[in-house]
Design an enzyme around this catalytic site. Structure first.
Site, PDB file in Angstrom:
ATOM      1  N   HIS A   1      38.844  37.903  43.319  1.00  0.00           N
ATOM      2  CA  HIS A   1      39.346  37.994  41.932  1.00  0.00           C
ATOM      3  C   HIS A   1      38.984  37.141  40.712  1.00  0.00           C
ATOM      4  CE1 HIS A   1      42.580  38.848  38.482  1.00  0.00           C
ATOM      5  NE2 HIS A   1      42.463  37.466  38.495  1.00  0.00           N
ATOM      6  N   GLU A   2      39.300  35.555  41.721  1.00  0.00           N
ATOM      7  CA  GLU A   2      38.657  34.237  40.639  1.00  0.00           C
ATOM      8  C   GLU A   2      37.574  34.178  40.867  1.00  0.00           C
ATOM      9  OE1 GLU A   2      41.213  32.700  38.836  1.00  0.00           O
ATOM     10  OE2 GLU A   2      42.970  33.657  39.977  1.00  0.00           O
TER      11      GLU A   2
ATOM     12  N   HIS B   1      35.676  35.913  37.888  1.00  0.00           N
ATOM     13  CA  HIS B   1      35.853  34.255  36.699  1.00  0.00           C
ATOM     14  C   HIS B   1      34.676  33.975  36.510  1.00  0.00           C
ATOM     15  CE1 HIS B   1      39.966  36.623  34.752  1.00  0.00           C
ATOM     16  NE2 HIS B   1      40.878  36.034  36.145  1.00  0.00           N
TER      17      HIS B   1
HETATM   18 ZN   LIG Z   1      42.581  36.558  36.422  1.00  0.00          ZN
END
Ligand SMILES: [Zn+2]
Length: 732
Positions: A517-518, A521
């Site tokens: 997830h990170e 980003h």
């Molecule tokens: Zn996030």
């Protein structure tokens, strides 16, 4: 913040409020005034590491030279410098042009940016008393600097003059987007109002801020008073020794005898999972549900009713039919109706699945209670957690200790996260030991493009520390911009358990998902390929920013990626197929309930913030019941995740008219993954197209058009329903 999967709570990537950079300071409450200086005034000169742009590769901050005492003078000088730059733009005698106004604004504030990017990093991930003092000291000053810029009438007059001529300026699309964005953000802040109306807006803003603070104070007290206490240990049957010890400690902390169970923020209380005594469950649930509605000093109902009303008044003053209309203009959804339609579209499948789950639970209750003195009883909300946990154990149980040996952190990073990025985008990674970090556990990698050219730097700070904020997040240390000649420097932070020296760091699958997830980003930040720094990377909109990150999560369980990293850390053996199947299945557990409770909360948010300015003050209880009733979300056994009277996100945490965004980005990421599956899966061609049309574009285009152009149509909710297990999977 993502409340769907607890491992990712508190995930934030920075988002643009305005291109004038200061709005990126999320969480810096302008109300937190303090006269305390964080130390004697210091001079600012070449000895300060922020004085000039860093000479390290990628302009990476010189963390080995930066001392705590360097931040305040740099931030102070940065604010003063930016104000001076802005004054010069505003007072220029030259006729306003795109270059001498809009581009000049983009170039302003470099020192403040340098200092704040590093400061945000260390205050989030590695703070101490001195840094906290600086934070408290600077918060109101940063807010005031921001106001001084956005409410500078001469500056706005120049922006407006350029904006009014925009059609004849021959601007490229990104420049036009920047101009429109700047103009809208200034108008949003009230720059276009008459002096009298601006005064009115200021008063409403002050009242809003006072009421938000009052709400928070009352809610904190209400939650504290709503804790369940007992001196009858039998009432807590079912709790483990650890849970009982914690409850005993909580009682001692309050100088009480017996046991105390404090309330969590949500309606449902996790501890109900374990409590066998039904009366105790009911008591705790009712404490939760009524926490802020007890008619005492902590009752928030009058506060929220007025907050909803004054926000509607504010929107009307700015020329919008309601508050949500004002908030959503710079979001992907654009209009409240789009968000409402989306919530309504998800409701039938979610509530139908919740009804099936309720049936399973009722059957379990009837089976267990038949023949007992009290007989079978009707499922109530305080029973849900308790019985659904039994269903989970019987049907979906996962033994973490069986799984974790297959997820060793470094292996997941290099053979999972990096591998997936390499397969999709061709990028490669090389660890650098020569660059200074803010804490010895932090690792730095240089990232190279497929053609071998340097692309970015990325830092990983994965282990839990006492001086680190909870949750996981990504941010930039240097923002990419062709105008400024900068390449991106980004970082990922998480809170994984740090192993003993010499031991491997073994993760849960939730942790693995957090890493993907990170890193999603981070890809959004590292692929940034834009001219202007304020449109670059993850500075998009609340209902878009979580899309690239949630999309990247999908690759964690993509068979070819999973098989590449999920190996036992000792034996190297791949994870057995039955264990893989269990992980997959466990992720569809209880999804009807979970989606329904979020939809109900999203609906409450949207209804409160679509009130008209002249609507009468509403009684929150009646309003809430009617709002949920008319959208078929008033379901006795599935209460909203937050009730109006304790819905902190929307009343005081900046998520007003924005709670739907959590689900909206889920629709985007599931539809995107479906697109990959329909177009040959994990290929360089697919990755390259996604990078070119989405990940590199930041906020340089209308987000809806950008997404739709890439997808080749509008996103549908079907992949999301399928992914949550709410509709039958069709065989491929
Ligand atoms: Zn996030």
């Amino acid at each position: 913040m993502n409340m769907l999967r607890p491992a990712r709570m508190g995930c934030v990537a920075s988002m643009a409020g305005t291109s004038i950079l200061l709005f990126a300071l999320a969480g810096w409450a302008p109300g937190a005034h303090s006269q305390a200086s964080a130390g004697a005034a210091q001079t600012f000169g070449p000895e300060n590491p922020f004085y000039a742009s860093s000479t390290l590769p990628f302009h990476a901050p010189a963390f080995d030279k930066i001392k705590d005492s360097d931040y305040q003078p740099a931030i102070d000088a940065g604010m003063a410098g930016q104000l001076k730059e802005v004054e010069a733009i505003a007072n220029s005698s030259a006729p306003p042009t795109f270059d001498n106004t809009i581009v000049a604004l983009e170039k302003s504030g470099r020192l403040l940016d340098r200092a704040m990017e590093a400061f945000n990093c260390v205050t989030g991930a590695n703070t101490d008393d001195a840094l906290e003092k600086v934070q408290e000291y600077e918060a109101p000053r940063l807010a005031a600097t921001n106001d001084a810029i956005t409410l500078n009438p001469k500056l706005f007059a120049r922006i407006k003059a350029v904006y009014d001529e925009r059609a004849s300026l021959g601007l490229d699309p990104e420049s036009l987007r920047l101009l429109e964005w700047d103009y809208r953000e200034f108008v949003h802040a009230g720059a276009n109002l008459s002096p009298a109306d601006r005064e009115k807006l200021k008063k409403l803003n002050e009242e809003d801020s006072t009421l938000e603070n009052a709400f928070q104070t009352k809610l904190l007290a209400a939650a504290k008073a709503g804790a369940y206490s007992t001196d009858n240990g039998g009432a807590l049957a079912g709790l483990s020794q650890e849970q009982l010890a914690a409850a005993e400690q909580a009682a001692q902390g309050r100088k009480q005898k017996g046991w105390v169970v404090p309330l969590q923020n949500t309606t449902q209380q996790p501890i109900l999972t374990d409590l066998t005594d039904r009366a105790t469950r009911q008591a705790i649930f009712e404490n939760s549900w009524n926490r802020a509605e007890r008619g005492n000093g902590n009752d928030t109902r009058a506060t929220i009713a007025r907050l909803a009303q004054l926000r509607a008044e504010k929107a009307a003053l700015l020329g919008f039919p309601n508050y949500a209309g004002w908030v959503l203009t710079d979001q992907m959804a654009k209009t409240p109706q789009a968000a409402i339609d989306f919530v309504n579209a998800l409701t039938p499948a979610a509530t139908a699945k919740a009804a099936t789950e309720a049936k399973d639970i009722q059957a379990l209750i009837d089976k267990q209670e038949s023949g007992k003195q009290n007989g079978g009883f009707q499922l109530e909300p305080w029973d849900w957690e308790f019985y659904s946990e039994q269903v989970r154990k019987a049907k979906y149980d996962l033994d973490e200790s069986e799984i974790k040996p297959y997820f060793e952190l470094n292996n997941v990073l290099e053979n999972g996260v990096f591998y997936a990025a390499n397969q999709l985008y061709g990028i490669t990674f090389k660890e650098r030991h020569d660059l200074p970090v803010w804490q010895p556990d932090v690792r730095v990698f240089e990232v190279f493009d497929a053609d071998g050219k340097p692309l970015a730097l990325i830092y990983f700070d994965y282990f839990k520390r006492d001086n680190k904020n909870g949750g996981a997040w990504m941010d930039n240390l240097v923002q990419e911009s062709k105008l400024l000649g900068t390449l991106p420097v980004v970082y990922n932070v998480a809170n994984f358990e740090k192993p003993a020296p010499g031991q491997p760091a073994l993760l849960t699958f939730d942790d693995v998902t957090t890493m993907f997830h990170e890193f999603g980003h981070a890809l959004n930040g590292m692929f940034a390929d834009t001219e202007y720094p304020s449109l670059s990377g993850t500075q998009t909109a609340r209902d878009f920013v979580e899309f690239p990150s949630q999309f990247n999560e999908h690759w964690a369980s993509f068979p070819a990626v999973f098989a590449h990293y999920a190996h036992h850390y000792k034996t190297g053996a791949p994870m057995p197929a039955d264990l893989v199947a269990k992980i997959k299945k466990s992720r569809t557990f209880n999804q009807g309930y979970m989606l329904t409770e979020i939809l109900a909360a999203a609906k409450l948010d949207l209804d409160w913030h679509t009130l008209a300015a002249d609507a009468p003050l509403e009684d929150p209880d009646t309003f809430e019941k009617q709002a949920l009733d008319k959208s078929h979300l008033w379901i006795e056994y599935v209460p909203p995740r937050y009730r109006s009277s304790y819905f902190l996100h929307i009343w005081a945490n900046g998520y007003a008219a924005g709670y739907y965004a959590y689900l909206w980005t889920e629709m985007l990421d599931d539809a995107a993954y479906q697109w990959f599956q329909d177009h040959g899966g994990m290929t360089r061609a697919n990755g390259g197209r996604f990078r070119k049309m989405v990940l590199s574009r930041g906020n340089t285009e209308d987000l809806e058009q950008m997404y739709d152009a890439w997808l080749g149509g509008k996103p549908s909710i079907e992949p999301m329903l399928k992914n949550r297990g709410l509709v039958e999977q069709t065989a491929p």
